[in-house]
Write an enzyme that holds these catalytic residues in place. Structure first.
Site, short mmCIF file in Angstrom:
data_model
loop_
_atom_site.label_atom_id
_atom_site.label_comp_id
_atom_site.label_asym_id
_atom_site.label_seq_id
_atom_site.Cartn_x
_atom_site.Cartn_y
_atom_site.Cartn_z
N LYS A 279 0.98 3.85 -3.07
CA LYS A 279 0.47 5.21 -2.82
C LYS A 279 1.58 6.24 -3.03
CE LYS A 279 -3.16 6.34 -1.68
NZ LYS A 279 -4.34 6.67 -2.55
N TYR B 11 0.84 -1.20 0.00
CA TYR B 11 0.00 0.00 0.00
C TYR B 11 0.88 1.25 0.00
CZ TYR B 11 -3.71 3.26 1.26
OH TYR B 11 -4.59 4.31 1.25
#
Lengths: 328, 354
Positions: A145, A141
């Site tokens: 991101k 993640y």
């Protein structure tokens, strides 16, 4: 403004659509084809754009007349290839399809892009905190991101589009409660790691309102804004509050942050000794990720308060409605 | 192009999707090769792969990469329907090619690519990484040592809910994979080459069974296969199912003296045969029980250590690279590849016949 909201079917995206409509914007809500809302559930002022950003399609034709984008779409879970497709490839396709002359791009990033080891004691994290310098030690993640945020920033800088990068904390609300602060459950006991560390919570409506408000900001160029509620409960306090609100939580067993770090150090040593440092560890045993979730840090939101003013939803109210939606 | 025996192979990768991560992990650690270029039609995915594994020039145009980097070997890891053109392009650029399975949709297309490779004097290998997995190596060793006698039966049974992934994701338009056998076809070469290698057969006499779409998911094409294979002295069952749990990749080989069984997802090794047969069979069951406990511990260690189902990939690639550098035949020959494609054709025809 005519605003495209990506990820409009998601937890945050749904709230953003509501807030954008309430703020008087015309909304193009992008939903994945397999989970389109019922026509009668779509309010006036909202046009549903079916499409999946992971691949091209007719959704691109709907973008020609938009003034602004609120980019919520991302893959929040799955392995690295899944998140690369859902976050990075999706963003690449979106950027390639955008018309020229956008008035504003609001990009929903995440607190996870920060280097949580960087702040010195007493640790305070704000928009000046450095970004994670070694993403590979973190999870998929964070890696995706960070990459997504970089792509959007480069794109907007090259095109001269005013950009607001919004980095929300842990968004909670009806349907998402972050396990009420517990790290693990063992039978009737809820282990509360780092019980006195603060949670960087933000209620979904507060978050959505601030994201939509950014469309009206006069600032040109690039602005980074952390989104977190004024009230930052401790893990223990949040768990206690949830119990008070009637959440079906277990008996809280606090585990001090130092003990959590000691467990992480043992796991690191075992990984080095037995797995050549390649052991796949859960978050609660992985030193870099432990810091992200449990390090005692204060999360400053002074910039957001200056720009957006008072927040709508208080913690007690947000917790009440969150708990209410999870009860049978 | 001549590769000096002392020089690592200059390697390029086309396609930076899921399986590329296993190929790139190999390239990051091998001394037999060096990554010189990465290509994907998504610049962002190519750059992500580059940042993760090794610094190498990133391209979105395969022709430009082949022309600029002049690789000795190209890994073709794009969707199957694109393989034919890209493999030919790489061969024309003078590179050896490792292509993910299935290399093509039909045996005729596979034969065409193998002919092109032969004409170019280059090695063309279709990936069959599971043959290099620990449990499969154990099966082969046991069989070749004669411990189960003559191989009579081989069952390869895959149960995996692949519809939960991109093959069945109805948010995406078009077929999950553009092959005559649908999503099943993407897994089928694994089952076929395992059957062929474990039974030491190349051709089949007959295939009976079903290739169907049980879920109704249009993106899958076919999501269920259950066939009985008659290969003369050997026979067996190949099955792909998405509607049963838990996920398993069971391989059972029965011979004239004994039987062996393993699983490729959660490996164990069970031998049923002399001396623990007849009155001693309970002893064999106890031995199997202890073996299962040991396998459980090993699997736990492997999951923590990220030694997963694809762990044979690095060994396969190392063997192919070594063979090319030494000027020897690769461990996966054109005959093997073509035999697998022919048997796959025969099975896929069950779907076409419906």
């Amino acid at each position: 403004m005519k605003v495209l909201v990506t990820g409009a079917g998601g937890f945050l995206g749904r709230a953003v659509v509501v807030e954008a409509l309430a703020a008087g914007h015309e909304v193009l809500a992008m939903h994945r084809p397999a989970s389109l809302p019922e026509a009668e559930m779509v309010p006036a002022g909202v046009t549903v754009v079916p499409g999946d950003l992971r691949q091209g399609g007719s959704w691109r034709d709907a973008l020609g007349s938009i003034d602004a984008v609120i980019h919520c779409a991302a893959a929040a879970s799955g392995d690295l290839p899944t998140q690369l497709a859902g976050t990075v490839l999706a963003t690449e396709n979106l950027l390639a399809a955008l018309p020229s002359g956008l008035a504003r791009f609001a990009h929903v990033s995440s607190f996870s892009v920060y280097d949580f080891a960087a702040p010195n004691w007493p640790a305070v994290l704000d928009e000046n905190t450095p970004l994670e310098p070694r993403p590979l030690r973190r999870d998929a993640y964070t890696q995706t991101k960070l990459r997504q945020e970089r792509m959007v920033r480069e794109f907007c800088a090259a095109k001269g589009i005013p950009l607001a990068v919004l980095r929300p904390g842990a968004i909670y609300g009806p349907g998402k409660h972050w396990d009420y602060g517990k790290a693990l459950a063992i039978g009737p006991f809820d282990l509360i790691f780092a019980p006195l560390s603060r949670m960087r919570l933000i209620h979904v409506r507060n978050c959505a309102a601030e994201i939509v408000a950014v469309l009206e900001l006069p600032e040109p160029g690039e602005t980074m804004i952390n989104l977190v509620d004024d009230e930052q409960p401790t893990h223990w306090g949040y768990h206690h509050g949830a119990r008070g609100a009637g959440a079906p939580v277990g008996l809280a067993v606090p585990v001090p942050y130092l003990a959590v770090r000691a467990l992480g150090a043992l796991a690191w040593l075992a990984s080095k000794t037995f797995f050549r440092g390649r052991a796949r560890l859960p978050e609660w045993l992985d030193l870099p990720r432990q810091q992200v979730r449990w390090r005692p840090i204060r999360y400053r939101n002074a910039l957001a308060r200056r720009l957006f003013g008072k927040q709508q939803v208080r913690l007690s109210e947000g917790l009440q409605e969150t708990v209410a939606t999870t009860l049978p | 192009m001549t590769v000096e025996s002392g020089a690592p192979l200059r390697a390029a990768v086309i396609g930076c999707g899921v399986i590329a991560h296993d190929h790139l992990a190999f390239l990051a650690r091998t001394s037999n090769g060096r990554l010189v270029g990465l290509c994907d039609k998504s610049a962002a995915l190519a750059q992500a792969a580059c940042d993760h594994y090794a610094a190498a020039p990133v391209y979105t145009d395969a022709s430009a990469m082949l022309a600029n980097e002049k690789p000795d070997i190209v890994h073709v890891l794009t969707p199957p329907q694109t393989h034919d053109a890209i493999v030919r392009q790489a061969l024309a650029a003078g590179a050896h090619v490792i292509c993910e399975k299935p290399m093509t949709g039909t045996a005729a297309e596979t034969a065409g690519l193998l002919e092109a490779a032969a004409a170019a004097g280059r090695v063309l290998v279709e990936s069959r990484n599971l043959l290099f997995n620990d449990p499969v190596l154990s099966l082969l060793e046991t069989i070749r040592a004669g411990r189960i006698g003559t191989v009579r039966e081989c069952d390869v049974l895959l149960q995996l809910d692949f519809l939960a992934g991109p093959f069945g994701d109805t948010n995406l338009a078009g077929p999950g994979v553009d092959l005559p056998g649908g999503a099943v076809h993407d897994f089928l070469p694994h089952l076929v080459y395992l059957f062929q290698e474990l039974t030491d057969t190349k051709e089949v006499k007959a295939v009976h069974g079903r290739l169907e779409n049980l879920s109704g998911n249009p993106r899958a094409g076919f999501d269920f296969l259950d066939v009985l294979v008659d290969a003369g002295e050997a026979r067996g069952r190949l099955r792909v199912a998405t509607d049963v749990e838990p996920s398993a990749f069971r391989v059972i080989v029965r011979g004239s003296r004994a039987s062996v069984e393993t699983d490729l997802y959660n490996p164990f090794f069970r031998y049923e045969g002399p001396p623990d047969i007849g009155k001693r069979a309970p002893l064999g069951q106890m031995r199997a029980g202890f073996g299962l406990v040991g396998a459980g511990l090993a699997n736990l260690r492997n999951k923590i250590g990220q030694h997963g189902t694809i762990h044979g990939m690095g060994r396969m690639l190392e063997a192919v690279y070594s063979a090319i550098r030494r000027g020897e035949a690769p461990p996966i020959t054109p005959d093997d590849i073509l035999a697998t494609a022919r048997m796959t054709d025969g099975i896929v025809a069950l779907g076409a016949a419906r």
